[in-house]
Scaffold this motif. Structure first.
Motif, PDB file in Angstrom:
ATOM      1  N   PRO A  30       0.792  -1.229   0.000  1.00  0.00           N
ATOM      2  CA  PRO A  30       0.000   0.000   0.000  1.00  0.00           C
ATOM      3  C   PRO A  30       0.826   1.281   0.000  1.00  0.00           C
ATOM      4  N   GLY A  31       2.008   1.264   0.616  1.00  0.00           N
ATOM      5  CA  GLY A  31       2.762   2.499   0.764  1.00  0.00           C
ATOM      6  C   GLY A  31       2.104   3.411   1.787  1.00  0.00           C
ATOM      7  N   VAL A  32       2.668   4.618   1.936  1.00  0.00           N
ATOM      8  CA  VAL A  32       2.080   5.613   2.836  1.00  0.00           C
ATOM      9  C   VAL A  32       1.197   6.514   1.981  1.00  0.00           C
ATOM     10  N   PRO A  33      -0.113   6.566   2.246  1.00  0.00           N
ATOM     11  CA  PRO A  33      -1.012   7.377   1.418  1.00  0.00           C
ATOM     12  C   PRO A  33      -0.502   8.813   1.284  1.00  0.00           C
ATOM     13  N   GLY A  34      -0.498   9.321   0.057  1.00  0.00           N
ATOM     14  CA  GLY A  34      -0.084  10.699  -0.175  1.00  0.00           C
ATOM     15  C   GLY A  34       1.409  10.883  -0.327  1.00  0.00           C
ATOM     16  N   GLU A  94       6.617   8.811  -5.156  1.00  0.00           N
ATOM     17  CA  GLU A  94       8.053   8.554  -5.334  1.00  0.00           C
ATOM     18  C   GLU A  94       8.902   9.808  -5.094  1.00  0.00           C
ATOM     19  N   LYS A  95       8.457  10.941  -5.649  1.00  0.00           N
ATOM     20  CA  LYS A  95       9.261  12.170  -5.526  1.00  0.00           C
ATOM     21  C   LYS A  95       9.300  12.654  -4.078  1.00  0.00           C
ATOM     22  N   THR A  96       8.142  12.602  -3.416  1.00  0.00           N
ATOM     23  CA  THR A  96       8.107  13.022  -2.004  1.00  0.00           C
ATOM     24  C   THR A  96       8.960  12.088  -1.148  1.00  0.00           C
ATOM     25  N   ALA A  97       8.855  10.785  -1.413  1.00  0.00           N
ATOM     26  CA  ALA A  97       9.666   9.813  -0.658  1.00  0.00           C
ATOM     27  C   ALA A  97      11.143  10.112  -0.837  1.00  0.00           C
ATOM     28  N   ALA A  98      11.576  10.384  -2.075  1.00  0.00           N
ATOM     29  CA  ALA A  98      12.994  10.681  -2.343  1.00  0.00           C
ATOM     30  C   ALA A  98      13.424  11.947  -1.611  1.00  0.00           C
ATOM     31  N   LYS A  99      12.545  12.970  -1.588  1.00  0.00           N
ATOM     32  CA  LYS A  99      12.887  14.223  -0.886  1.00  0.00           C
ATOM     33  C   LYS A  99      13.009  13.999   0.620  1.00  0.00           C
ATOM     34  N   LEU A 100      12.088  13.205   1.174  1.00  0.00           N
ATOM     35  CA  LEU A 100      12.145  12.919   2.616  1.00  0.00           C
ATOM     36  C   LEU A 100      13.423  12.152   2.974  1.00  0.00           C
ATOM     37  N   LEU A 101      13.778  11.184   2.122  1.00  0.00           N
ATOM     38  CA  LEU A 101      14.997  10.408   2.385  1.00  0.00           C
ATOM     39  C   LEU A 101      16.235  11.287   2.259  1.00  0.00           C
ATOM     40  N   ASP A 102      16.213  12.208   1.314  1.00  0.00           N
ATOM     41  CA  ASP A 102      17.340  13.135   1.160  1.00  0.00           C
ATOM     42  C   ASP A 102      17.465  14.031   2.392  1.00  0.00           C
ATOM     43  N   ALA A 103      16.318  14.457   2.919  1.00  0.00           N
ATOM     44  CA  ALA A 103      16.327  15.371   4.068  1.00  0.00           C
ATOM     45  C   ALA A 103      16.682  14.674   5.374  1.00  0.00           C
ATOM     46  N   PHE A 104      16.183  13.440   5.561  1.00  0.00           N
ATOM     47  CA  PHE A 104      16.305  12.790   6.873  1.00  0.00           C
ATOM     48  C   PHE A 104      17.146  11.508   6.865  1.00  0.00           C
ATOM     49  N   GLY A 105      17.698  11.151   5.702  1.00  0.00           N
ATOM     50  CA  GLY A 105      18.683  10.069   5.657  1.00  0.00           C
ATOM     51  C   GLY A 105      18.141   8.686   5.376  1.00  0.00           C
ATOM     52  N   ALA A 138      11.699  12.271  12.673  1.00  0.00           N
ATOM     53  CA  ALA A 138      11.267  13.641  12.361  1.00  0.00           C
ATOM     54  C   ALA A 138       9.775  13.841  12.653  1.00  0.00           C
ATOM     55  N   VAL A 139       9.000  12.778  12.499  1.00  0.00           N
ATOM     56  CA  VAL A 139       7.561  12.865  12.797  1.00  0.00           C
ATOM     57  C   VAL A 139       7.356  13.250  14.262  1.00  0.00           C
ATOM     58  N   ASP A 140       8.248  12.755  15.132  1.00  0.00           N
ATOM     59  CA  ASP A 140       8.133  13.027  16.576  1.00  0.00           C
ATOM     60  C   ASP A 140       8.844  14.314  16.998  1.00  0.00           C
ATOM     61  N   ASP A 141       9.510  14.961  16.059  1.00  0.00           N
ATOM     62  CA  ASP A 141      10.272  16.180  16.372  1.00  0.00           C
ATOM     63  C   ASP A 141       9.530  17.382  15.809  1.00  0.00           C
ATOM     64  N   PRO A 142       8.906  18.181  16.683  1.00  0.00           N
ATOM     65  CA  PRO A 142       8.103  19.305  16.183  1.00  0.00           C
ATOM     66  C   PRO A 142       8.912  20.319  15.386  1.00  0.00           C
ATOM     67  N   ARG A 143      10.266  20.311  15.559  1.00  0.00           N
ATOM     68  CA  ARG A 143      11.100  21.278  14.822  1.00  0.00           C
ATOM     69  C   ARG A 143      11.445  20.784  13.421  1.00  0.00           C
ATOM     70  N   ALA A 144      11.240  19.496  13.160  1.00  0.00           N
ATOM     71  CA  ALA A 144      11.616  18.929  11.859  1.00  0.00           C
ATOM     72  C   ALA A 144      10.748  19.519  10.750  1.00  0.00           C
ATOM     73  N   LYS A 145      11.377  19.712   9.601  1.00  0.00           N
ATOM     74  CA  LYS A 145      10.686  20.364   8.480  1.00  0.00           C
ATOM     75  C   LYS A 145       9.850  19.347   7.705  1.00  0.00           C
ATOM     76  N   LEU A 146       8.684  19.062   8.254  1.00  0.00           N
ATOM     77  CA  LEU A 146       7.675  18.247   7.568  1.00  0.00           C
ATOM     78  C   LEU A 146       6.423  19.097   7.441  1.00  0.00           C
ATOM     79  N   THR A 147       5.690  18.929   6.356  1.00  0.00           N
ATOM     80  CA  THR A 147       4.414  19.636   6.261  1.00  0.00           C
ATOM     81  C   THR A 147       3.434  18.957   7.231  1.00  0.00           C
ATOM     82  N   PRO A 148       2.422  19.679   7.688  1.00  0.00           N
ATOM     83  CA  PRO A 148       1.434  19.054   8.579  1.00  0.00           C
ATOM     84  C   PRO A 148       0.815  17.798   7.964  1.00  0.00           C
ATOM     85  N   ALA A 149       0.565  17.838   6.654  1.00  0.00           N
ATOM     86  CA  ALA A 149      -0.046  16.666   6.000  1.00  0.00           C
ATOM     87  C   ALA A 149       0.915  15.479   6.001  1.00  0.00           C
ATOM     88  N   GLN A 150       2.192  15.728   5.716  1.00  0.00           N
ATOM     89  CA  GLN A 150       3.183  14.645   5.734  1.00  0.00           C
ATOM     90  C   GLN A 150       3.298  14.047   7.138  1.00  0.00           C
TER      91      GLN A 150
END
Length: 301
Positions: free
Chosen positions: A198-202, A205-216, A224-236
């Protein structure tokens, strides 16, 4: 050279017309197409060892227990005890035993393990290998095994096997922004409809690649989901938070096994058929003709 055999005979089946038939009228397009594939691979790459890796179980129970939708859309018949029966074209399934018999008579190693897919056999043999490995597959899941330092490549057929995409780390980084191990994280975040992942809804591929680039890696993204300072959009943040149960089990499903118990076998490319008499009988019965002769002369050469 490790062959994802089912991936190749499926391609042969759809690439060679089913007017290619045995003397009794049975289609043998997958058989002859696969023999031509192997001849071309041996001719072009001259591997010392060649292993036809086999799906003893194309939908292992341990993967389905973790993600019930895994390959569920491809099940033809569910069974209580053995592997589920896969939905495959009715003129392909009778050809698979012929492929087994021909490979065995040729002396090309054919290796599978109960409870595992060919991908897992490939993962295990790749891990064991001491020299370079070329994996021939039409399945992108195996991009996870690419490793330049250990000379592990995936040869991905674009048109037959005459045109192969040579998949190394440079290609992966340019296409997806990840290396081999990072492809597991990318694939499970993006999902894969062909495997029922199923993957993570929303998260495409491009968003996944950007998240991996940002968070390793996946662990970094979930931290990062648990870190309120991390640069994730509210929807992500919301989507990833809601997908925790899936993210916890998906790596085990997507990552190929590396410790499959395998039978003893000889991987060496045979110069002569192991069982010439049986091979002659199979060639006559199934009308393997030119395809088999081309492979034999390539092996002999």
């Amino acid at each position: 050279m490790l062959l994802d055999t089912a991936s190749l005979y499926f391609r042969a089946y759809f690439g060679v017309p089913d007017s290619v038939r045995a003397p009794d009228g049975t289609p043998v397009n997958a058989v002859r197409g696969l023999l031509d594939f192997i001849a071309r691979l041996v001719q072009d790459h001259r591997p010392d060892d060649l292993v036809a890796c086999w799906d003893n179980d194309w939908r292992p129970h341990w993967r389905v227990e973790l993600i019930p939708s895994y390959k569920a859309h491809r099940v033809a018949v569910e069974t209580e005890t053995g592997p589920d029966a896969e939905e495959i074209p009715d003129t392909l399934s009778p050809q698979v035993p012929v492929i087994e018999d021909v490979l065995d008579a040729l002396g090309i190693a054919r290796v599978g393990a109960d409870g595992y897919e060919a991908d897992d056999v490939i993962g295990t043999l790749t891990g064991r290998a001491t020299g370079p490995v070329d994996i021939v597959t039409g399945d992108r899941d195996l991009f996870q095994l690419v490793d330049d330092t250990r000379h592990r490549r995936v040869l991905y057929p674009l048109k037959g096997v005459g045109t192969l995409q040579v998949t190394d780390e440079a290609w992966l980084r340019e296409k997806y922004g990840v290396d081999g191990p990072g492809y597991v994280d990318l694939a499970l975040l993006r999902g894969d409809p062909s495997d029922g992942l199923p993957g993570v809804p929303g998260i495409g591929e491009k968003t996944a690649a950007k998240l991996l680039d940002a968070f390793g890696d996946l662990a970094g993204i979930m931290a990062a989901v648990d870190d309120p300072r991390a640069k994730l959009t509210p929807a992500q943040r919301k989507r990833l938070d809601e997908a925790r149960d899936y993210v916890a089990v998906a790596p085990t499903v997507v990552r190929v096994a590396s410790d499959v118990p395998l039978p003893d076998f000889d991987p060496a490319l045979p110069a002569e058929p192991r069982d010439p008499a049986t091979l002659d009988e199979l060639a006559a019965r199934w009308g393997l003709g030119g395809a088999l002769q081309r492979l034999l002369s390539t092996l002999h050469g």
